[in-house]
Design an enzyme around this catalytic site. Structure first.
Site, mmCIF file in Angstrom:
data_model
loop_
_atom_site.group_PDB
_atom_site.id
_atom_site.type_symbol
_atom_site.label_atom_id
_atom_site.label_comp_id
_atom_site.label_asym_id
_atom_site.label_seq_id
_atom_site.Cartn_x
_atom_site.Cartn_y
_atom_site.Cartn_z
ATOM 1 N N GLY A 173 0.792 -1.212 0.000
ATOM 2 C CA GLY A 173 0.000 0.000 0.000
ATOM 3 C C GLY A 173 0.832 1.274 0.000
ATOM 4 N N CYS A 216 2.017 3.091 2.546
ATOM 5 C CA CYS A 216 3.121 3.154 3.510
ATOM 6 C C CYS A 216 4.411 2.592 2.936
ATOM 7 C CB CYS A 216 2.749 2.406 4.785
ATOM 8 S SG CYS A 216 4.067 2.381 6.015
ATOM 9 N N GLY A 230 -7.292 2.175 2.095
ATOM 10 C CA GLY A 230 -6.401 3.312 2.281
ATOM 11 C C GLY A 230 -6.886 4.612 1.669
ATOM 12 N N LEU A 261 6.057 19.288 5.878
ATOM 13 C CA LEU A 261 7.225 19.544 6.718
ATOM 14 C C LEU A 261 8.362 18.571 6.421
ATOM 15 C CD1 LEU A 261 5.561 20.314 10.165
ATOM 16 C CD2 LEU A 261 6.878 21.900 8.764
ATOM 17 N N MET A 297 -5.697 8.815 10.385
ATOM 18 C CA MET A 297 -5.044 8.427 9.138
ATOM 19 C C MET A 297 -3.534 8.253 9.328
ATOM 20 S SD MET A 297 -7.399 10.698 6.537
ATOM 21 C CE MET A 297 -6.944 9.862 5.008
ATOM 22 N N HIS A 344 20.258 7.082 32.828
ATOM 23 C CA HIS A 344 21.103 8.276 32.709
ATOM 24 C C HIS A 344 22.432 7.895 32.064
ATOM 25 C CE1 HIS A 344 22.880 12.162 33.685
ATOM 26 N NE2 HIS A 344 23.944 11.507 34.134
#
Length: 526
Positions: A84, A86, A190, A232, A376, A506
């Site tokens: 698909g 992705c 999708g 972005l 989505m 840490h």
């Protein structure tokens, strides 16, 4: 194993994702859980399959894996697009581009390198074709391994589209016309990129993310219509490779879907230091393609409110990143008497298809992922697929969408789980409780400072009365990895007081969250 194929590892990760979600939601399937399979309704001899899945993206894949763990005889209609969006045109190839371009950015950042005591002699160059091949080859290999993962579990694959038939429990093959019967059917088709009216896409100078991932050229100046996740991420890629970027955003501010405080930090880190400018509050009413290197793309912009002409701009290329729309045409829904909302299939919280919004349940028919529009995201689709199979198998389940994390893989990353601050404040006012907020800073984190990457913050919001965590937002180094701890806390109902008592390794970036959790309850971390 040093010799492991990265693509095999990624495909294994996709399988692991579905398996882990299965464990988280329902306890998973192993031989010692065999009694669970026994509780599944017996197969009906009148059907070819127990379950037919239309679509083979991450959602359909996750549903199929879980169906096999339940002992269900399963068939998947791949539509000749296994993996698909992705795998083929989204998550996988885009992260490959981001990884490669991110290396270029790092090696060209003299100031950052000097902080680490590193000096690069000569010009850092990249091979566009090989960079593109890295993304496209990875997608191809992951697709192959995804298919193998289904075949190895005994899932039958039909390389055709599927159409739901009106009489129910039947799927008609799009090419051959063959009819397959199944006790239950899941729609997992999708979505596709949304192109607003007036924008002419030629795939060369005006394109969507589908074409952008091929990286056939790197424009000197590219306008990106939309400043959400996709916009972005591609701005990150293009600026790293030397392009100038202009965002064109219809809302009053860029990054409108992000928590406002996080967006402000992100703009300081991701937008202002780079060759990026923006136009907000305008529509690209008309976009006319150009010719690479010869004729610019022409963009006509109008005011989003008054609709008056605002500006005309000419650039080398335009990327359309205005969101996605469900791919549900041609599924036979209208013929079956099923009404959609803007193309989205309406479902209840068990993923059962409804005749219409708030209407009656359509027996034995489910819909997951982008096609239902609830959330989505690829991993949300997988979660919904697993949930649908649980309900099919007779074990009631509902997905907590508020606990599903989201991430934007820029440099640095942005991630969140749960509510943003504006929504959390509205909820607090409506329900009569006081909203608490705790902050953590990357600039106070030893590991971030060791990386000379101290830009970023983490914000946790909680109900001061119930101590419930309502939302967590992070912008900073590896935010996409850090957010999982927070998503788990929301899913499991871990209180803010319990989180504040958890020990974090840490020095690690996770201590940014430790600082936020402790600040929320009035303590200091260091």
């Amino acid at each position: 194993c040093p010799s492991a194929d990265p693509a095999v590892m990624v495909a294994a990760a996709l399988v692991s994702l579905a398996a882990c979600l299965s464990e988280a939601f329902v306890g998973g399937f192993t031989p010692r859980h065999a009694s669970r399979v026994a509780r599944v309704q017996p197969r009906m001899a009148d059907f070819d399959y127990d379950l037919a899945i239309i679509g083979c993206g991450v959602g359909g894949h996750g549903a199929a894996l879980h169906a096999r763990s339940k002992g269900l005889k399963t068939v998947v209609f791949t539509g000749k697009d296994a993996g698909g969006t992705c795998v083929n045109r989204g998550c996988v190839p885009s992260k490959a581009l981001l990884a490669a371009s991110g290396r270029v950015r790092e090696m060209r950042d003299d100031h950052h390198l000097q902080q680490l005591g590193i000096k690069v002699n000569g010009v850092v160059e990249y091979d566009r074709a090989k960079l593109a091949d890295h993304a496209n080859d990875l997608a191809s290999r992951v697709k192959v391994n995804l298919v193998k993962s289904l075949e190895n579990l005994g899932v039958d694959l039909i390389e055709e589209t599927g159409c739901v038939m009106a009489e129910g429990q039947k799927v008609k093959c799009g090419d051959s016309g063959r009819v397959v019967t199944a006790k239950d059917i899941i729609i997992a088709t999708g979505s596709v990129p949304f192109v607003p009216p007036g924008i002419e896409v030629d795939g060369k100078t005006v394109f969507t993310s589908d074409e952008a991932l091929k990286l056939e050229w790197v424009p000197d100046w590219v306008a990106i219509i939309g400043s959400g996740y996709i916009g972005l991420e591609f701005a990150d890629v293009y600026t790293a490779l030397g392009s100038d970027v202009t965002f064109i955003e219809a809302m009053d501010r860029i990054m409108p879907t992000f928590d406002q405080q996080i967006a402000q930090v992100a703009q300081r880190v991701l937008i202002r230091p780079r060759n990026i400018d923006h136009r907000a509050g305008v529509f690209a009413s008309k976009v006319t393609p150009g010719v690479p290197g010869e004729k610019p793309v022409r963009i006509e912009m109008i005011d989003a409110k008054t609709k008056e002409h605002k500006e005309t701009m000419e650039v080398d290329a335009v990327m359309v990143a205005t969101g996605r729309v469900p791919f549900t045409k041609g599924l036979g829904l209208e013929e079956a008497g099923i009404e959609t909302e803007r193309g989205f299939v309406q479902v209840n919280d068990r993923m059962q298809v409804l005749k219409k919004k708030d209407g009656d349940v359509v027996p034995n028919l489910y819909c997951i992922g982008d096609a239902n529009g609830k959330m989505m995201l690829a991993h949300a689709a997988s979660a919904q697929g697993i949930s649908a199979v649980e309900n099919i198998a007779g074990k009631e389940h509902r997905v907590n969408h508020n606990a599903i994390p989201a991430a934007c893989f820029t440099h640095p990353e942005i991630a969140f789980a749960g509510l943003d601050e504006a929504t959390a404040k509205a909820k607090a006012e409506a329900e009569g409780f006081e909203l608490g907020i705790g902050m953590g800073n990357f600039r106070a984190n030893s590991k971030a400072l060791a990386e000379a990457a101290g830009d970023g913050v983490a914000k946790v919001m909680f109900n001061k009365s119930s101590r419930e965590v309502l939302g967590v937002h992070i912008v900073g180094l590896h935010a996409a990895d850090l957010i999982q701890e927070c998503a788990n806390a929301i899913e499991l109902g871990t209180s803010i007081d319990e989180l504040a008592m958890v020990t974090h390794t840490h020095p690690t970036l996770s201590e940014v969250l430790d600082e936020a959790f402790k600040a929320a309850v009035g303590r200091v971390a260091h």
